[in-house]
Scaffold this motif. Structure first.
Motif, PDB file in Angstrom:
ATOM      1  N   ALA A   1      20.953  37.050 -28.783  1.00 40.74           N
ATOM      2  CA  ALA A   1      21.751  37.738 -29.795  1.00 40.74           C
ATOM      3  C   ALA A   1      23.214  37.754 -29.384  1.00 40.74           C
ATOM      4  CB  ALA A   1      21.249  39.170 -29.973  1.00 40.74           C
ATOM      5  N   ARG A   2      24.112  37.907 -30.378  1.00 41.12           N
ATOM      6  CA  ARG A   2      25.543  37.941 -30.069  1.00 41.12           C
ATOM      7  C   ARG A   2      25.866  39.066 -29.084  1.00 41.12           C
ATOM      8  NH1 ARG A   2      30.659  36.579 -31.907  1.00 41.12           N
ATOM      9  NH2 ARG A   2      32.205  38.215 -31.595  1.00 41.12           N
ATOM     10  N   ALA A   3      25.264  40.242 -29.284  1.00 38.36           N
ATOM     11  CA  ALA A   3      25.536  41.372 -28.394  1.00 38.36           C
ATOM     12  C   ALA A   3      25.131  41.053 -26.957  1.00 38.36           C
ATOM     13  CB  ALA A   3      24.795  42.617 -28.889  1.00 38.36           C
ATOM     14  N   THR A   4      24.020  40.352 -26.784  1.00 41.61           N
ATOM     15  CA  THR A   4      23.575  39.951 -25.447  1.00 41.61           C
ATOM     16  C   THR A   4      24.539  38.948 -24.833  1.00 41.61           C
ATOM     17  OG1 THR A   4      21.274  40.306 -26.092  1.00 41.61           O
ATOM     18  CG2 THR A   4      21.672  38.990 -24.105  1.00 41.61           C
ATOM     19  N   ALA A   5      24.988  37.990 -25.646  1.00 36.55           N
ATOM     20  CA  ALA A   5      25.947  36.991 -25.149  1.00 36.55           C
ATOM     21  C   ALA A   5      27.247  37.657 -24.723  1.00 36.55           C
ATOM     22  CB  ALA A   5      26.215  35.950 -26.228  1.00 36.55           C
ATOM     23  N   ILE A   6      27.742  38.612 -25.520  1.00 38.39           N
ATOM     24  CA  ILE A   6      28.952  39.347 -25.147  1.00 38.39           C
ATOM     25  C   ILE A   6      28.712  40.112 -23.855  1.00 38.39           C
ATOM     26  CG2 ILE A   6      30.497  41.234 -25.795  1.00 38.39           C
ATOM     27  CD1 ILE A   6      31.128  38.776 -27.340  1.00 38.39           C
ATOM     28  N   GLY A   7      27.535  40.686 -23.720  1.00 34.58           N
ATOM     29  CA  GLY A   7      27.207  41.423 -22.507  1.00 34.58           C
ATOM     30  C   GLY A   7      27.209  40.543 -21.272  1.00 34.58           C
TER      31      GLY A   7
ATOM     32  N   ALA B   1      20.701  23.370 -19.218  1.00 35.15           N
ATOM     33  CA  ALA B   1      19.252  23.564 -19.304  1.00 35.15           C
ATOM     34  C   ALA B   1      18.833  24.381 -20.521  1.00 35.15           C
ATOM     35  CB  ALA B   1      18.741  24.232 -18.031  1.00 35.15           C
ATOM     36  N   SER B   2      19.750  24.601 -21.489  1.00 41.97           N
ATOM     37  CA  SER B   2      19.475  25.418 -22.683  1.00 41.97           C
ATOM     38  C   SER B   2      18.853  26.736 -22.267  1.00 41.97           C
ATOM     39  CB  SER B   2      18.549  24.677 -23.641  1.00 41.97           C
ATOM     40  OG  SER B   2      19.174  23.519 -24.126  1.00 41.97           O
ATOM     41  N   PRO B   3      19.631  27.618 -21.637  1.00 43.74           N
ATOM     42  CA  PRO B   3      19.075  28.781 -20.941  1.00 43.74           C
ATOM     43  C   PRO B   3      18.437  29.811 -21.853  1.00 43.74           C
ATOM     44  CG  PRO B   3      21.461  28.950 -21.116  1.00 43.74           C
ATOM     45  CD  PRO B   3      21.088  27.574 -21.595  1.00 43.74           C
ATOM     46  N   ALA B   4      17.361  30.417 -21.368  1.00 45.50           N
ATOM     47  CA  ALA B   4      16.841  31.649 -21.944  1.00 45.50           C
ATOM     48  C   ALA B   4      17.598  32.794 -21.271  1.00 45.50           C
ATOM     49  CB  ALA B   4      15.333  31.740 -21.687  1.00 45.50           C
ATOM     50  N   PHE B   5      17.127  34.021 -21.397  1.00 44.75           N
ATOM     51  CA  PHE B   5      17.916  35.143 -20.891  1.00 44.75           C
ATOM     52  C   PHE B   5      18.120  35.074 -19.381  1.00 44.75           C
ATOM     53  CE2 PHE B   5      19.879  39.149 -20.791  1.00 44.75           C
ATOM     54  CZ  PHE B   5      19.380  39.843 -19.705  1.00 44.75           C
ATOM     55  N   ILE B   6      17.050  34.840 -18.620  1.00 45.38           N
ATOM     56  CA  ILE B   6      17.182  34.817 -17.157  1.00 45.38           C
ATOM     57  C   ILE B   6      18.070  33.660 -16.740  1.00 45.38           C
ATOM     58  CG2 ILE B   6      15.937  34.528 -14.989  1.00 45.38           C
ATOM     59  CD1 ILE B   6      13.600  35.996 -16.219  1.00 45.38           C
ATOM     60  N   ALA B   7      17.824  32.489 -17.312  1.00 43.35           N
ATOM     61  CA  ALA B   7      18.659  31.331 -16.981  1.00 43.35           C
ATOM     62  C   ALA B   7      20.088  31.571 -17.447  1.00 43.35           C
ATOM     63  CB  ALA B   7      18.088  30.074 -17.614  1.00 43.35           C
TER      64      ALA B   7
ATOM     65  N   ARG C   1      28.473  30.825 -28.738  1.00 39.51           N
ATOM     66  CA  ARG C   1      27.727  29.828 -29.497  1.00 39.51           C
ATOM     67  C   ARG C   1      26.583  29.257 -28.684  1.00 39.51           C
ATOM     68  NH1 ARG C   1      26.164  25.124 -29.583  1.00 39.51           N
ATOM     69  NH2 ARG C   1      27.174  24.792 -27.562  1.00 39.51           N
ATOM     70  N   ALA C   2      26.861  28.894 -27.411  1.00 43.42           N
ATOM     71  CA  ALA C   2      25.846  28.261 -26.576  1.00 43.42           C
ATOM     72  C   ALA C   2      24.657  29.193 -26.337  1.00 43.42           C
ATOM     73  CB  ALA C   2      26.454  27.827 -25.251  1.00 43.42           C
ATOM     74  N   LEU C   3      24.937  30.459 -26.063  1.00 41.68           N
ATOM     75  CA  LEU C   3      23.846  31.378 -25.779  1.00 41.68           C
ATOM     76  C   LEU C   3      23.110  31.791 -27.053  1.00 41.68           C
ATOM     77  CD1 LEU C   3      25.279  33.599 -22.915  1.00 41.68           C
ATOM     78  CD2 LEU C   3      23.965  31.488 -22.799  1.00 41.68           C
ATOM     79  N   GLN C   4      23.822  31.858 -28.176  1.00 42.02           N
ATOM     80  CA  GLN C   4      23.123  32.107 -29.443  1.00 42.02           C
ATOM     81  C   GLN C   4      22.222  30.932 -29.802  1.00 42.02           C
ATOM     82  OE1 GLN C   4      26.520  33.186 -32.041  1.00 42.02           O
ATOM     83  NE2 GLN C   4      25.509  35.149 -32.349  1.00 42.02           N
ATOM     84  N   ALA C   5      22.695  29.707 -29.515  1.00 37.89           N
ATOM     85  CA  ALA C   5      21.867  28.530 -29.761  1.00 37.89           C
ATOM     86  C   ALA C   5      20.615  28.532 -28.890  1.00 37.89           C
ATOM     87  CB  ALA C   5      22.676  27.260 -29.518  1.00 37.89           C
TER      88      ALA C   5
END
Length: 408
Positions: A258-264, A309-315, A250-254
């Motif tokens: 994408a869900r697949a990226t968060a699972i990864g 910090a509401s991360p983007a991909f790198i964060a 949820r946090a990374l989708q927010a």
């Protein structure tokens, strides 16, 4: 070095690692892959599933002190004959759940048999067989948990996509019984002295003995600050780890992933955890669990700060790496700390009690997010970590005493 002791030591270490790996279906990293599927299938809000998971965690861990005392009395092998089938049945109960009440019951059995049962017995086994190498041995055994986090969520996701989440949990339960029961009965052992061996792969102790600490009962240990420091680590590692892992997708989708990226990114957590489990084991053997625990708490604080910090991909990758590193180091500290400071004679009772409070932390962590908000939970976590750091900074280890040598 005694050849038989070396062989038995490796067998025990491998068996402990397998035991910890097989707890993954009842660990948060394993359950997290099923939460969304369960919510949709049962028509229950995701938040309610998380609260039922927390309630089941609280109830399931209550027998842990009793289980620990029984392990102290009867040994790991007898315990595993009951615990492995119990965990398999708990996975079957998960597949059977069709409503809120049955799901709560399934979570209770799952968490109790995995954490209060198989995980406790497997860690005790390793601590009985290792002393001076306890940190590294615990780290190697803990790789079972890291490997489980790397393998089980992705595998469960694939099986769920093909056959449904119920079949996935049935398959996990069957695997637990088929693998863990024979491994436990053949490879789990009582303490090495019962076989005329010494710990640490049968290394012969010097004639004048070795330096160690007297065994303490739970009551005696509870009067020492070091016990409360180790207890705070257990509570915080479970509270923060469970809350962040359950909220991970949820946090990374927010944050736009994408869900697949968060699972990864769960894999990033697992890889970082694996590396830092091994590094933490070496550090524990060299510097002790008090100092290494402080390092782990600081890494945990860094993970909370990153996710705030509401991360983007790198964060997001930085957050995942910090969380995995902190959990990896603290898992080794939890695994080795009690035996290091209080001995192994009453280790089951000690670990059962700290596990119970640790699981209370695992249950209360997600509740902070459910009752208030993740933002409030992050602030509470940072405040609690700061207090634990202060406690660890002033804790004084008990002095070493000369112990008698034990001939192999």
């Amino acid at each position: 070095m005694n050849k038989s002791g070396r062989t038995q030591g490796w067998i025990v270490l491998a068996a402990g690692a397998v035991g910890i790996f097989m707890t993954t279906p009842g660990q948060t990293v394993g359950v997290s892959a099923f939460v969304d599927h369960i919510a949709v299938d049962l028509g229950i809000p995701r938040e309610q599933v998380v609260m039922l998971y927390s309630a089941g965690t609280l109830l399931g861990i209550l027998p842990a002190p009793l289980i620990g005392r029984l392990v102290d009395r009867y040994g790991p092998r007898r315990a595993i004959a009951l615990i492995a089938p119990a965990l398999g049945c708990a996975c079957a109960m998960m597949a059977w759940a069709h409503g809120a009440w049955s799901l709560a019951l399934a979570f209770t059995l799952l968490r109790g048999s995995a954490i209060g049962g198989l995980y406790l017995v497997s860690l005790n086994l390793v601590n009985l067989w290792f002393d001076r190498l306890r940190g590294r041995a615990t780290a190697i055994a803990m790789l079972g948990l890291a490997l489980g986090g790397l393998v089980i969520p992705g595998t469960a996701e694939q099986v769920t996509a093909a056959y449904g989440w119920r079949v996935a949990y049935l398959a996990l339960g069957a695997a637990v019984v088929a693998i863990m029961l024979p491994v436990g009965l053949m490879c789990f052992r009582a303490r090495p002295q019962a076989y005329g061996l010494t710990p640490d792969f049968g290394r012969v102790l010097p004639a004048n003995g070795t330096l160690g600490r007297n065994d303490l009962t739970l009551g005696e240990a509870s009067r020492r600050q070091m016990f409360w420091y180790l207890l705070s680590i257990s509570v915080l590692a479970n509270a923060v780890g469970t809350a962040l892992l359950l909220d991970h997708v949820r946090a990374l989708q927010a944050a736009g992933l994408a869900r697949a990226t968060a699972i990864g990114l769960l894999g990033v957590i697992t890889v970082a955890q694996s590396i830092c489990v091994l590094g933490g084991g070496v550090l524990v053997d060299k510097y002790g669990t008090r100092r290494v625990g402080i390092l782990g708490l600081m890494l945990l604080a860094l993970a909370v700060t990153c996710v705030m910090a509401s991360p983007a991909f790198i964060a997001g990758s930085s957050y995942a790496a910090a969380l995995g590193a902190g959990l990896g180091v603290l898992h080794v500290v939890q695994g080795a700390g009690l035996a290091e400071h209080f001995g192994t004679r009453h280790l089951g009772a000690l670990r059962g009690t700290t596990s119970m409070f640790g699981i209370f932390g695992a249950a209360s962590g997600p509740l902070l997010f459910a009752w208030w908000s993740p933002e409030t939970g992050y602030v509470v976590f940072l405040a609690c970590i700061a207090m634990a750091l202060a406690l660890g900074g002033t804790a004084v280890p008990r002095p070493l005493v000369r112990a008698e040598a034990v001939k192999p």
